[in-house]
Design a protein around this motif. Structure first.
Motif, PDB file in Angstrom:
ATOM      1  N   UNK A 190       0.832  -1.199   0.000  1.00 18.85           N
ATOM      2  CA  UNK A 190       0.000   0.000   0.000  1.00 18.85           C
ATOM      3  C   UNK A 190       0.872   1.256   0.000  1.00 18.85           C
ATOM      4  N   UNK A 191       0.259   2.361  -0.405  1.00 14.81           N
ATOM      5  CA  UNK A 191       0.966   3.653  -0.408  1.00 14.81           C
ATOM      6  C   UNK A 191       1.423   4.011   0.999  1.00 14.81           C
ATOM      7  N   UNK A 197       7.831   3.056   5.325  1.00 21.76           N
ATOM      8  CA  UNK A 197       9.139   2.411   5.172  1.00 21.76           C
ATOM      9  C   UNK A 197      10.187   3.359   4.603  1.00 21.76           C
ATOM     10  N   UNK A 198       9.749   4.507   4.098  1.00 17.30           N
ATOM     11  CA  UNK A 198      10.696   5.421   3.472  1.00 17.30           C
ATOM     12  C   UNK A 198      11.018   5.034   2.041  1.00 17.30           C
ATOM     13  N   UNK A 199      10.164   4.205   1.421  1.00 17.48           N
ATOM     14  CA  UNK A 199      10.373   3.779   0.029  1.00 17.48           C
ATOM     15  C   UNK A 199       9.657   4.767  -0.892  1.00 17.48           C
ATOM     16  N   UNK A 200      10.187   5.978  -0.971  1.00 20.81           N
ATOM     17  CA  UNK A 200       9.491   7.049  -1.670  1.00 20.81           C
ATOM     18  C   UNK A 200       9.515   6.867  -3.194  1.00 20.81           C
ATOM     19  N   UNK A 216       5.664  16.886  -1.637  1.00 18.39           N
ATOM     20  CA  UNK A 216       5.326  17.837  -0.567  1.00 18.39           C
ATOM     21  C   UNK A 216       5.824  17.338   0.783  1.00 18.39           C
ATOM     22  N   UNK A 217       5.655  16.052   1.024  1.00 13.10           N
ATOM     23  CA  UNK A 217       6.096  15.483   2.301  1.00 13.10           C
ATOM     24  C   UNK A 217       7.607  15.651   2.475  1.00 13.10           C
ATOM     25  N   UNK A 218       8.361  15.326   1.435  1.00 12.18           N
ATOM     26  CA  UNK A 218       9.822  15.425   1.515  1.00 12.18           C
ATOM     27  C   UNK A 218      10.266  16.886   1.632  1.00 12.18           C
ATOM     28  N   UNK A 224      16.429  16.561   2.001  1.00  8.40           N
ATOM     29  CA  UNK A 224      17.127  16.832   0.745  1.00  8.40           C
ATOM     30  C   UNK A 224      17.588  15.549   0.069  1.00  8.40           C
ATOM     31  N   UNK A 225      18.139  14.628   0.824  1.00  8.21           N
ATOM     32  CA  UNK A 225      18.687  13.393   0.253  1.00  8.21           C
ATOM     33  C   UNK A 225      17.623  12.615  -0.508  1.00  8.21           C
ATOM     34  N   UNK A 226      16.473  12.397   0.113  1.00  3.70           N
ATOM     35  CA  UNK A 226      15.410  11.639  -0.534  1.00  3.70           C
ATOM     36  C   UNK A 226      14.756  12.434  -1.666  1.00  3.70           C
TER      37      UNK A 226
END
Length: 380
Positions: A190-191, A197-200, A216-218, A224-226
């Motif tokens: 699921x989304x 899990x941080x699997x963006x 928006x979340x990041x 910055x890294x993700x």
């Protein structure tokens, strides 16, 4: 009826499996049924489905071959027994003695013995009962209705075979050629699970309609890294703008501003970029529409660092901010000190040592002035 010297071996094969992983080689009927029960229970617990082909043998002869759906709720044998009890009893039909002419009836229909299970397939007809007649010199013989005989097997195993077939009929008939492709193990996560899990990047791949939510979340998290990874996989001008702002790449913020829709939030970011690149007048123009107190403070401090104290004071006349007022006073002192020590550094009548000391003092004052109120500007 028990097995005799292992010659009467009843086996089962479970093939064409979908959603199952059972042995496909022939195996004892009881063991195969037990494996099917276990597989059915497992699929029921997982709320999954499967199917397979069941082929039953008696003395290497095929008794029946059907395809079934799983799971079957409850115990297979109990459910089968319950269902079969509601269906027609499979019995050998009663025999009828009829007197016939020896020559006319000698080539009669085949005879079924009592030891073999017979299923009557003759359509029922209504006719008057014939009178018994005796023909001189003719033999009397007893015949039975035509039947289809199954191989001779034990009543216990035979009952299992019949009940399985009955269940399939009740469930909707024999499912020859039907294929059910259910692979719940490969169902996408699921989304919400991916975000947790941080699997963006994976979330953006499986749920493309929600990519802006990920961005928006990041951005809100200043991750910055993700955000760099996400932008690399799913580039977008708005993300490039926000990413440049988070990385304090002010020229890039200004460059990408023409490629994005400037929301109020992004207008503030653009104005801050103008301040950091010493384009204060451009920042003032943006803030005339926004009327942001915070942005006004940032612009005023920018003017102070540029030693443009009159413009800073004009802004603070409306703000009446004591911190900015103090920054203006301190900035004026730094500016005066810079001018004074520059004269000493450039005075040939001064010794080389004094001139060098004056140059060092100028650098110190210039650095102090350029960073005056910097923490307040960086938080904007």
């Amino acid at each position: 009826m028990g097995r005799k010297n292992n010659k009467e071996t009843d086996t089962i094969k479970i093939t064409n499996q979908e959603g199952l992983a059972l042995a496909t080689d022939p195996q004892p009927f009881d063991e195969g049924l037990a494996q099917l029960q276990e597989a059915s229970d497992h699929l029921f617990d997982l709320a999954q489905e499967g199917s397979c082909q069941i082929t039953a043998y008696h003395r290497d002869r095929v008794v029946f071959s059907v395809k079934i759906k799983l799971p079957i709720e409850g115990k297979i044998e109990d459910l089968i027994s319950d269902l079969i009890s509601k269906r027609q009893e499979v019995e050998a039909p009663p025999t009828t003695d009829e007197s016939v002419d020896s020559e006319a009836e000698t080539a009669s229909e085949p005879v079924s013995t009592d030891d073999t299970l017979a299923v009557d397939t003759t359509p029922k007809r209504t006719r008057e009962k014939p009178h018994r007649t005796t023909v001189k010199g003719a033999k009397r013989m007893t015949v039975k209705r035509p039947s289809i005989s199954l191989p001779k097997i034990s009543h216990r195993v035979l009952k299992r075979f019949i009940t399985v077939a009955a269940l399939l009929i009740l469930a909707g008939g024999f499912l020859f050629g039907t294929k059910l492709a259910v692979d719940a193990y490969n169902a996408p996560p699921t989304y919400a699970a991916l975000m947790k899990q941080g699997s963006y990047v994976e979330a953006g791949k499986l749920y493309p309609a929600r990519r802006d939510e990920v961005r928006k979340k990041l951005t809100d998290q200043s991750n910055v890294k993700q955000l760099v990874k996400f932008q690399r996989s799913y580039p977008k001008a708005e993300t490039a703008f926000d990413l440049a702002y988070l990385q304090h790449d002010w020229p890039q913020v200004i460059k990408t501003s023409s490629q994005v829709t400037l929301s109020q939030e992004r207008q503030i970011k653009l104005a801050v970029a103008y301040v950091h690149t010493k384009q204060f007048d451009a920042a003032v123009l943006i803030n005339e529409q926004l009327k942001s107190k915070t942005l006004s403070e940032v612009i005023a401090l920018g003017y102070v660092r540029q030693k443009d104290f009159d413009k800073a004071q004009k802004i603070n006349d409306d703000l009446k901010d004591s911190t900015i007022n103090q920054a203006i006073e301190v900035g004026k002192k730094y500016a005066a000190g810079i001018d004074a020590f520059n004269k000493i550094a450039n005075d040939p009548q001064q010794s080389a040592e004094k001139r060098q000391q004056a140059k060092e003092t100028v650098k110190t004052f210039e650095h102090a002035l350029s960073t005056l109120g910097e923490s307040r500007s960086s938080n904007s």
